[in-house]
Design a protein around this motif. Sequence first.
Motif, PDB file in Angstrom:
ATOM      1  N   VAL A  46       2.922  11.963  10.945  1.00  0.00           N
ATOM      2  CA  VAL A  46       2.767  10.592  10.449  1.00  0.00           C
ATOM      3  C   VAL A  46       1.386  10.046  10.802  1.00  0.00           C
ATOM      4  O   VAL A  46       0.718   9.415   9.966  1.00  0.00           O
ATOM      5  N   ALA A  47       0.934  10.310  12.027  1.00  0.00           N
ATOM      6  CA  ALA A  47      -0.394   9.840  12.440  1.00  0.00           C
ATOM      7  C   ALA A  47      -1.488  10.490  11.606  1.00  0.00           C
ATOM      8  O   ALA A  47      -2.430   9.815  11.151  1.00  0.00           O
ATOM      9  N   VAL A  48      -1.370  11.802  11.393  1.00  0.00           N
ATOM     10  CA  VAL A  48      -2.373  12.511  10.593  1.00  0.00           C
ATOM     11  C   VAL A  48      -2.347  12.014   9.152  1.00  0.00           C
ATOM     12  O   VAL A  48      -3.393  11.852   8.512  1.00  0.00           O
ATOM     13  N   ALA A  50      -1.556   9.042   8.109  1.00  0.00           N
ATOM     14  CA  ALA A  50      -2.187   7.718   8.044  1.00  0.00           C
ATOM     15  C   ALA A  50      -3.704   7.856   7.946  1.00  0.00           C
ATOM     16  O   ALA A  50      -4.366   7.116   7.200  1.00  0.00           O
ATOM     17  N   VAL A  51      -4.270   8.804   8.691  1.00  0.00           N
ATOM     18  CA  VAL A  51      -5.718   9.042   8.616  1.00  0.00           C
ATOM     19  C   VAL A  51      -6.087   9.578   7.236  1.00  0.00           C
ATOM     20  O   VAL A  51      -7.043   9.142   6.607  1.00  0.00           O
ATOM     21  N   ARG A  52      -5.301  10.538   6.766  1.00  0.00           N
ATOM     22  CA  ARG A  52      -5.582  11.143   5.460  1.00  0.00           C
ATOM     23  C   ARG A  52      -5.489  10.119   4.334  1.00  0.00           C
ATOM     24  O   ARG A  52      -6.263  10.149   3.364  1.00  0.00           O
ATOM     25  N   HIS A  53      -4.530   9.184   4.454  1.00  0.00           N
ATOM     26  CA  HIS A  53      -4.261   8.235   3.379  1.00  0.00           C
ATOM     27  C   HIS A  53      -5.098   6.961   3.498  1.00  0.00           C
ATOM     28  O   HIS A  53      -5.034   6.088   2.627  1.00  0.00           O
ATOM     29  N   SER A  54      -5.894   6.832   4.545  1.00  0.00           N
ATOM     30  CA  SER A  54      -6.633   5.588   4.797  1.00  0.00           C
ATOM     31  C   SER A  54      -7.576   5.173   3.669  1.00  0.00           C
ATOM     32  O   SER A  54      -7.754   3.966   3.456  1.00  0.00           O
ATOM     33  N   PRO A  55      -8.193   6.118   2.915  1.00  0.00           N
ATOM     34  CA  PRO A  55      -9.082   5.653   1.834  1.00  0.00           C
ATOM     35  C   PRO A  55      -8.404   4.739   0.831  1.00  0.00           C
ATOM     36  O   PRO A  55      -9.034   3.843   0.268  1.00  0.00           O
ATOM     37  N   ALA A  97      -5.423  16.603   5.645  1.00  0.00           N
ATOM     38  CA  ALA A  97      -4.421  17.011   4.652  1.00  0.00           C
ATOM     39  C   ALA A  97      -3.840  18.381   4.999  1.00  0.00           C
ATOM     40  O   ALA A  97      -2.627  18.602   4.902  1.00  0.00           O
ATOM     41  N   VAL A  98      -4.720  19.303   5.422  1.00  0.00           N
ATOM     42  CA  VAL A  98      -4.255  20.642   5.807  1.00  0.00           C
ATOM     43  C   VAL A  98      -3.361  20.572   7.035  1.00  0.00           C
ATOM     44  O   VAL A  98      -2.298  21.207   7.095  1.00  0.00           O
ATOM     45  N   LEU A 103       2.063  20.680   9.676  1.00  0.00           N
ATOM     46  CA  LEU A 103       3.074  20.050  10.529  1.00  0.00           C
ATOM     47  C   LEU A 103       4.365  19.772   9.771  1.00  0.00           C
ATOM     48  O   LEU A 103       5.467  20.087  10.244  1.00  0.00           O
ATOM     49  N   MET A 104       4.240  19.187   8.573  1.00  0.00           N
ATOM     50  CA  MET A 104       5.441  18.811   7.820  1.00  0.00           C
ATOM     51  C   MET A 104       6.162  20.038   7.279  1.00  0.00           C
ATOM     52  O   MET A 104       7.396  20.112   7.296  1.00  0.00           O
TER      53      MET A 104
END
Length: 599
Positions: A46-48, A50-55, A97-98, A103-104
């Motif tokens: 989830v944390a990763v 959020a970073v990936r989706h921040s744009p 994204a990778v 993780l998921m």
Amino acid sequence: MEKALSPSSPRPPRATALDHRYQGEHPIRTLAYLLRPDRPRLLAAVAVFAVRHSPLWLLPLITANIIDVVVEHRPIAELWYNAAVLGFMFAVNFPSAVLYSRLMSTTIRRLSTTLRSALCRRMQELSIGYHARVSSGVLHAKVVRDVDTIEESLKQTAEVGLGAITTMLGGLIVIGIRAPAFLPVFLVVVPAAAILIRVLRGRLRSRNETFRKEIELLSSRVTEMTSLIHITRAHGLENAALGRVDGVLDRVRTAGFRLDLLNGRVSSLAWNVLNALGVCCLIGAALVAYYGWLPVTAGDVVMLSTFFTTMTAATTALMGLAPTMTRGLESVRSIGEVLQAPDLESNDGKREVAAVTGAFEFRRVDFTYEGSDEPSVTELDLTVRPGETIALVGPSGAGKSTVLNLLIGFIRPTGGSILLDGVDTADLDLRSYRRFLSVVPQESMLFAGTIRENVAYGLADEVDEETLRSALEAANAWEFVSRMPDGVDTVVGQHGARLSGGQRQRLAIARALIRDPRVLVLDEATSALDGRSEALVQEALGRLMRGRTVFVVAHRLSTIRDADRIVVMEGGRVREIGTHEELLALDGLYRQLQPGQAA
């Protein structure tokens, strides 16, 4: 069989904890329990994400800043600062994204493996009665389709759901900081717009259901056509078969056309509603900025308009997840039907069988199948000595197969008891008892592996070449196995399709021989064979039966006349017991069952 293996097969691994955890609870709780070992990994994902989706939620803010730099002639350093932030977001997008996918995917794949393992192990524990009631196709669908549906539901929920939630939270935080006066508008108008679009798309449900049913009917017709192809060709009915399919194809085409038209209308209407509301938001923000009613800059106007569109789309996507999540939760319930099925063969805590001499005693055994008013076996009394061959004969429905199922332990007596070597089988771990038992049925079941794998099934690590060949020779199977191009490593095809009935039966005998069982069950083992194959199988059976306690069900006199005792059954009861000669001398039911067969 000098080197026949001692009957030993590894105990199956214990079922997963899920078998005992699922007790009809809500599917979400079950999923939460399943995902518990992966909670740290999920939090990291989830944390990763959020970073990936921040744009998606930072880009409108950066765009607003850049516009304000240009319009208000702010220092050019602010432009480069915002550009640097934007560049950093794009730089971390790919690695994040990778990492998120890793993780998921690890979490979801572990979950699906756990579910499939739990289902397969549960199926091994469920009684034969359960398997007789529930179609194997249904169980197959639960292992493959339902688990697959849960996988896809979790993937889409994670991807779309997290994306929508992060976009909405990020947007609301930015608006609350940059233009707090507009926050109430977004909290009310955005959900209302999403609900309106959801209502419009809800009209598609009935058309989608109609189209799905037509596709299911088409699938049924095509399956029927392919399964009856031999009958169709034999009677020249190709055109009739095609006509049945063509009729359904026309209905599928019509239903699909109507669905496409409605899709087009709803999509266009939803697009117009969404964009009209977006324009209204843009004009409203512009008017506020133009007349100076609130301290709103030109960049804020663009940011608010962009956020309205993205947040409405996010809310709509979140609401659109409902069908996907519903399908996933329904699949959890479907799997739960198997995992919590009470019809188990209970062996836990019971005495394990370390050795078998082969003495049996049936004491006034009764058995009635569930849902039946008439008992299949009534007051069966029978004592069998070690090494004795007992033949069960009688008309159809006499109860012979029920007695074999009771003997194997597939079903338990509803009255009376069965003793093995003086011990009530109700107190025994039947899995350990069956290591000393082999069954040769009327139709031998082979899987799509090699001859070696089929004969040494479950014993592959313990069987050497000499033992394997000895079993095949004793079963009269070596003569055809040795002529095959790959010998014992020849693939037999699905259900042994590349072999004749007699060859499959001889491999089944070799499979029994290699285990050196103390108890042998022969259920119409030669009834489907021609004369030559029967002779070879009978000779092999003679070797297999030597020195073992044997129970035989057969109609052919040649199979049963040498039995130590013949038990004649009718209506679930024992009518006569004796040797072949003794029963013929009685001139009773046994003689009536042997018309035209020489004594």
